[in-house]
Design a protein around this motif. Structure first.
Motif, PDB file in Angstrom:
ATOM      1  N   ASP A 193      39.229  17.127  17.733  1.00 46.86           N
ATOM      2  CA  ASP A 193      38.878  17.782  16.443  1.00 46.86           C
ATOM      3  C   ASP A 193      37.502  18.233  16.447  1.00 46.86           C
ATOM      4  OD1 ASP A 193      37.112  15.596  16.178  1.00 46.86           O
ATOM      5  OD2 ASP A 193      38.372  14.367  14.741  1.00 46.86           O
ATOM      6  N   ARG A 194      36.728  18.853  15.372  1.00 47.52           N
ATOM      7  CA  ARG A 194      35.332  19.360  15.505  1.00 47.52           C
ATOM      8  C   ARG A 194      34.296  18.401  15.783  1.00 47.52           C
ATOM      9  NH1 ARG A 194      34.010  22.627  10.605  1.00 47.52           N
ATOM     10  NH2 ARG A 194      31.922  22.506  11.326  1.00 47.52           N
ATOM     11  N   VAL A 195      34.377  17.056  15.539  1.00 48.89           N
ATOM     12  CA  VAL A 195      33.555  16.048  15.818  1.00 48.89           C
ATOM     13  C   VAL A 195      33.224  15.493  17.290  1.00 48.89           C
ATOM     14  CG1 VAL A 195      32.862  13.616  15.294  1.00 48.89           C
ATOM     15  CG2 VAL A 195      34.107  15.183  13.537  1.00 48.89           C
ATOM     16  N   VAL A 196      34.407  15.826  18.227  1.00 49.51           N
ATOM     17  CA  VAL A 196      34.359  15.459  19.510  1.00 49.51           C
ATOM     18  C   VAL A 196      33.582  16.510  20.230  1.00 49.51           C
ATOM     19  CG1 VAL A 196      35.717  14.897  21.594  1.00 49.51           C
ATOM     20  CG2 VAL A 196      36.519  14.166  19.508  1.00 49.51           C
ATOM     21  N   ASP A 197      32.613  16.052  21.186  1.00 51.70           N
ATOM     22  CA  ASP A 197      31.915  16.996  22.023  1.00 51.70           C
ATOM     23  C   ASP A 197      32.551  17.266  23.348  1.00 51.70           C
ATOM     24  OD1 ASP A 197      29.719  17.160  20.191  1.00 51.70           O
ATOM     25  OD2 ASP A 197      28.671  15.373  21.168  1.00 51.70           O
ATOM     26  N   LEU A 200      40.036  27.811   9.886  1.00 55.00           N
ATOM     27  CA  LEU A 200      39.152  27.558  10.921  1.00 55.00           C
ATOM     28  C   LEU A 200      38.290  26.406  10.886  1.00 55.00           C
ATOM     29  CD1 LEU A 200      37.907  31.391  11.047  1.00 55.00           C
ATOM     30  CD2 LEU A 200      39.599  30.266  12.539  1.00 55.00           C
ATOM     31  N   SER A 201      38.564  25.381   9.976  1.00 58.57           N
ATOM     32  CA  SER A 201      37.967  24.092   9.758  1.00 58.57           C
ATOM     33  C   SER A 201      37.558  23.484  11.021  1.00 58.57           C
ATOM     34  CB  SER A 201      38.532  23.375   8.762  1.00 58.57           C
ATOM     35  OG  SER A 201      39.700  23.036   8.893  1.00 58.57           O
ATOM     36  N   GLU A 202      38.334  23.351  11.950  1.00 60.22           N
ATOM     37  CA  GLU A 202      38.081  22.486  13.126  1.00 60.22           C
ATOM     38  C   GLU A 202      37.260  23.096  14.236  1.00 60.22           C
ATOM     39  OE1 GLU A 202      38.669  19.102  13.161  1.00 60.22           O
ATOM     40  OE2 GLU A 202      39.605  19.351  10.998  1.00 60.22           O
ATOM     41  N   LEU A 203      36.907  24.409  13.986  1.00 58.31           N
ATOM     42  CA  LEU A 203      36.077  24.875  15.022  1.00 58.31           C
ATOM     43  C   LEU A 203      34.660  24.820  14.621  1.00 58.31           C
ATOM     44  CD1 LEU A 203      38.052  28.075  15.503  1.00 58.31           C
ATOM     45  CD2 LEU A 203      38.081  26.315  17.153  1.00 58.31           C
ATOM     46  N   ARG A 204      33.708  24.801  15.560  1.00 59.99           N
ATOM     47  CA  ARG A 204      32.341  24.767  15.239  1.00 59.99           C
ATOM     48  C   ARG A 204      31.755  26.249  14.943  1.00 59.99           C
ATOM     49  NH1 ARG A 204      30.347  19.954  19.287  1.00 59.99           N
ATOM     50  NH2 ARG A 204      31.560  18.408  18.311  1.00 59.99           N
ATOM     51  N   LEU A 205      31.934  26.638  13.879  1.00 63.62           N
ATOM     52  CA  LEU A 205      31.238  28.142  13.316  1.00 63.62           C
ATOM     53  C   LEU A 205      29.929  27.959  12.788  1.00 63.62           C
ATOM     54  CD1 LEU A 205      34.452  29.600  12.049  1.00 63.62           C
ATOM     55  CD2 LEU A 205      33.869  29.771  14.547  1.00 63.62           C
ATOM     56  N   GLU A 206      29.073  28.803  13.436  1.00 64.79           N
ATOM     57  CA  GLU A 206      27.645  28.854  12.765  1.00 64.79           C
ATOM     58  C   GLU A 206      27.730  30.066  12.019  1.00 64.79           C
ATOM     59  OE1 GLU A 206      23.399  27.713  14.793  1.00 64.79           O
ATOM     60  OE2 GLU A 206      24.572  29.275  15.791  1.00 64.79           O
ATOM     61  N   LEU A 207      27.881  29.718  10.681  1.00 60.18           N
ATOM     62  CA  LEU A 207      27.814  31.002   9.701  1.00 60.18           C
ATOM     63  C   LEU A 207      26.573  30.753   8.634  1.00 60.18           C
ATOM     64  CD1 LEU A 207      31.491  30.583   8.800  1.00 60.18           C
ATOM     65  CD2 LEU A 207      30.575  32.320  10.290  1.00 60.18           C
ATOM     66  N   LEU A 267      28.013  37.579  17.774  1.00 58.93           N
ATOM     67  CA  LEU A 267      29.101  37.224  17.157  1.00 58.93           C
ATOM     68  C   LEU A 267      29.640  35.798  17.976  1.00 58.93           C
ATOM     69  CD1 LEU A 267      31.067  40.479  17.147  1.00 58.93           C
ATOM     70  CD2 LEU A 267      30.004  39.229  15.186  1.00 58.93           C
ATOM     71  N   THR A 268      28.670  35.360  18.960  1.00 57.46           N
ATOM     72  CA  THR A 268      29.007  34.060  19.501  1.00 57.46           C
ATOM     73  C   THR A 268      28.767  33.046  18.748  1.00 57.46           C
ATOM     74  OG1 THR A 268      28.552  35.245  21.670  1.00 57.46           O
ATOM     75  CG2 THR A 268      28.333  32.642  21.558  1.00 57.46           C
ATOM     76  N   HIS A 269      29.457  31.876  18.592  1.00 60.13           N
ATOM     77  CA  HIS A 269      29.334  30.733  18.068  1.00 60.13           C
ATOM     78  C   HIS A 269      29.414  29.531  18.933  1.00 60.13           C
ATOM     79  CE1 HIS A 269      30.579  32.379  14.116  1.00 60.13           C
ATOM     80  NE2 HIS A 269      31.222  32.992  14.626  1.00 60.13           N
ATOM     81  N   PRO A 270      28.789  28.332  18.548  1.00 61.71           N
ATOM     82  CA  PRO A 270      28.689  27.154  19.112  1.00 61.71           C
ATOM     83  C   PRO A 270      30.068  26.732  19.865  1.00 61.71           C
ATOM     84  CG  PRO A 270      27.523  26.777  16.997  1.00 61.71           C
ATOM     85  CD  PRO A 270      28.335  28.098  16.986  1.00 61.71           C
ATOM     86  N   GLU A 271      31.186  27.317  19.158  1.00 62.94           N
ATOM     87  CA  GLU A 271      32.426  26.941  19.750  1.00 62.94           C
ATOM     88  C   GLU A 271      32.739  28.217  20.843  1.00 62.94           C
ATOM     89  OE1 GLU A 271      35.298  24.658  20.297  1.00 62.94           O
ATOM     90  OE2 GLU A 271      34.881  24.361  18.260  1.00 62.94           O
ATOM     91  N   PRO A 272      33.088  27.706  22.055  1.00 57.73           N
ATOM     92  CA  PRO A 272      33.036  28.760  23.197  1.00 57.73           C
ATOM     93  C   PRO A 272      34.125  29.704  22.990  1.00 57.73           C
ATOM     94  CG  PRO A 272      32.514  26.495  23.970  1.00 57.73           C
ATOM     95  CD  PRO A 272      33.021  26.451  22.605  1.00 57.73           C
ATOM     96  N   ASP A 273      34.185  30.973  23.273  1.00 58.91           N
ATOM     97  CA  ASP A 273      35.193  31.917  23.237  1.00 58.91           C
ATOM     98  C   ASP A 273      35.938  32.139  21.830  1.00 58.91           C
ATOM     99  OD1 ASP A 273      34.827  32.567  25.789  1.00 58.91           O
ATOM    100  OD2 ASP A 273      35.958  30.882  26.471  1.00 58.91           O
ATOM    101  N   VAL A 274      35.255  31.765  20.901  1.00 59.12           N
ATOM    102  CA  VAL A 274      35.815  32.332  19.353  1.00 59.12           C
ATOM    103  C   VAL A 274      35.020  33.038  18.612  1.00 59.12           C
ATOM    104  CG1 VAL A 274      36.182  31.249  17.179  1.00 59.12           C
ATOM    105  CG2 VAL A 274      36.725  29.654  19.248  1.00 59.12           C
ATOM    106  N   TYR A 275      35.643  34.230  18.188  1.00 57.55           N
ATOM    107  CA  TYR A 275      34.757  35.121  17.582  1.00 57.55           C
ATOM    108  C   TYR A 275      35.629  35.818  16.244  1.00 57.55           C
ATOM    109  CZ  TYR A 275      33.117  35.564  22.378  1.00 57.55           C
ATOM    110  OH  TYR A 275      32.562  35.333  23.739  1.00 57.55           O
ATOM    111  N   GLY A 305      35.444  42.314  13.060  1.00 56.16           N
ATOM    112  CA  GLY A 305      35.978  43.492  12.116  1.00 56.16           C
ATOM    113  C   GLY A 305      35.116  42.763  10.529  1.00 56.16           C
ATOM    114  N   MET A 306      35.874  43.306   9.694  1.00 55.30           N
ATOM    115  CA  MET A 306      35.366  42.787   8.182  1.00 55.30           C
ATOM    116  C   MET A 306      35.040  41.520   8.038  1.00 55.30           C
ATOM    117  SD  MET A 306      37.622  45.338   5.538  1.00 55.30           S
ATOM    118  CE  MET A 306      36.674  45.119   4.404  1.00 55.30           C
ATOM    119  N   LYS A 307      36.065  40.529   8.666  1.00 57.61           N
ATOM    120  CA  LYS A 307      35.690  39.253   8.520  1.00 57.61           C
ATOM    121  C   LYS A 307      34.366  38.752   9.278  1.00 57.61           C
ATOM    122  CE  LYS A 307      38.131  34.800   8.693  1.00 57.61           C
ATOM    123  NZ  LYS A 307      39.361  34.023   8.569  1.00 57.61           N
ATOM    124  N   SER A 308      33.796  39.390  10.124  1.00 58.56           N
ATOM    125  CA  SER A 308      32.649  39.058  10.666  1.00 58.56           C
ATOM    126  C   SER A 308      31.428  39.245   9.570  1.00 58.56           C
ATOM    127  CB  SER A 308      32.207  40.052  11.925  1.00 58.56           C
ATOM    128  OG  SER A 308      32.190  41.355  11.690  1.00 58.56           O
TER     129      SER A 308
END
Length: 444
Positions: free
Chosen positions: A116-120, A313-320, A352-360, A363-366
């Motif tokens: 889950d998003r807590v585990v490093d 996307l709640s279990e991903l580490r996004l930097e928004l 467009l890079t987030h702390p979660e590797p390879d997640v982007y 488009g409009m959502k960005s």
């Protein structure tokens, strides 16, 4: 993980462009679309004509892929409707991608496999798992090396309430409220609004599109009353640049809306931030937080923009960004309080890079809640992302996108003659960069 696919969420313009870019670079995409066809959201505003000509609507990699199938490119100087764009380009593109596009596949969650998003531990070595709900009700998990979320914002329109949440009574009156530009060429839809008191809320180009359409209806059906609600204190620059607008069709839209207001076919109420929707039998009353009231309302058309759905996307580490809900490195470049579409700096995989590797998010959502997204920006985003995923960092970071200053962009246009404004390009002369306004009517 190199044998795993890159999952692209959404078979709209940017999602399909992402797949075409990946294929061209020897990567294997898998596009997941919850609807039963490509461009489903675009098809919902099928009656609205775009501001852009065909020359600005075809992603370069997608165009090369389609050319291999014998596809006939539409005439460059024609302005298509949403339906024409979907039918003549998006659906053929999905067909050209073949079984790389799956319909009836709704993405309901994405996570790092076994974490889950807590585990490093393992976040940079474990693949992603994409949780899918199929149209038949079944569920499955798809393992992916990367995820590009190009699902857009069309499914989550902003409410009428002035504080960003639904007004009191708004949900209870949803049968009388629309969050899309109605198709008044449809006899059934037209009958719903003809001869009624219709309130239009919003200040973007989707609202202007609706104002022009309803002004025409009021001229033909004199019993129709139109009230325009603006949250801002004055109309100000709402009508845009008019004849000076570098998008000729968009400028013409503002001119027509202004003329309708000045002719008295549209009543304008400014400084109105809706707080309550009251129901009195067959009529509604809208009340603002300052006590203003608009009464005897039959129908409300809310065109106040869109927002991203981040719940799955709640279990991903996004930097928004806390304000715009866009990637933090991108947010300062697109803040509508500072920038117009012409002053957005070139950007790509780096922003467009987030702390979660390879997640982007693309488009409009960005762009989160920013209303000034241009599709050409989305095409450049996914070109850069695809280059990065293919290991071509030099190409990924060489983002070349120059946009002319065009003022605030958003929405799509309604004008009677598709050929009338073909002299100019999308953002100036035809030689300028390819630019498409897409904010949702919505549309940008």
């Amino acid at each position: 993980m190199s044998e795993l696919p890159v999952v692209v969420v959404g078979a709209g313009p940017v999602g399909l462009a992402a797949a075409a870019e990946l294929v061209e670079r020897g990567q294997e995409p898998l596009v997941l679309e919850k609807a039963d066809r490509a461009g489903a959201a675009v098809a919902e505003w099928h009656h609205v004509r775009l501001f852009s000509q065909w020359s600005e609507l075809v992603d370069p990699a997608a165009g090369r892929l389609l050319a291999e199938t014998g596809w006939q490119r539409p005439g460059d100087t024609v302005y298509p409707t949403g339906e024409e764009w979907a039918a003549a380009y998006l659906r053929p593109l999905a067909a050209a991608l073949g079984d790389r596009v799956r319909f009836g596949a709704e993405v309901v969650g994405v996570a790092r496999r076994g974490r889950d998003r807590v585990v490093d531990a393992g976040r940079d070595t474990e693949p992603l798992t994409v949780h899918v709900r199929r149209a038949d009700g079944g569920e499955e998990r798809i393992t992916a090396r990367a995820v590009i979320d190009a699902s857009g914002t069309w499914g989550t329109p902003n409410p009428l309430g002035g504080d960003g949440l639904p007004a009191v009574g708004e949900r209870a009156s949803v049968d009388r409220i629309s969050y899309r530009v109605p198709d008044l060429t449809d006899a059934t839809v037209r009958a719903r609004y003809a001869g009624k008191h219709v309130v239009i809320a919003g200040s973007g180009h989707s609202a202007l599109t609706a104002l022009v359409a309803f002004a025409d209806l009021a001229e033909q059906e004199p019993a129709t009353r139109i009230t325009w609600l603006l949250r801002r204190g004055a109309v100000g620059s709402t009508f845009g640049g008019g004849e000076a607008d570098q998008l000729p069709a968009r400028g013409a839209l503002g001119v027509r809306a202004k003329a309708a207001v000045e002719a008295g076919r549209i009543a304008v109420v400014t400084g109105f931030r809706a707080e309550t929707v009251e129901r009195h039998g067959d009529a509604l009353s809208l009340v603002s937080d300052g006590g203003q009231k608009v009464s005897d309302v039959d129908e409300v058309v809310v065109l106040t923009g869109f927002r991203p759905d981040l719940s799955w996307l709640s279990e991903l580490r996004l930097e928004l960004d806390a304000t715009l809900q866009a990637p933090v490195a991108l947010a300062p470049l697109i803040d509508p309080n500072v920038h117009s579409c012409g002053t957005v700096y070139p950007h790509g995989v780096k922003e467009l890079t987030h702390p979660e590797p390879d997640v982007y998010l693309a488009g409009m959502k960005s762009y989160g809640r920013a209303p000034t997204f241009l599709a050409v920006t989305g095409y450049e985003q996914v070109r850069s992302i695809a280059a990065g995923l293919a290991g071509d960092r030099e190409s990924a970071e060489r983002v070349e996108l120059v946009l002319p200053e065009t003022g605030v962009c958003g929405g799509a246009g309604v004008f009677d003659d598709p050929a009338a404004d073909q002299a100019g390009g999308c953002c100036g002369a035809p030689a300028e960069p390819e630019v498409l306004t897409l904010s949702a009517p919505r549309a940008r």
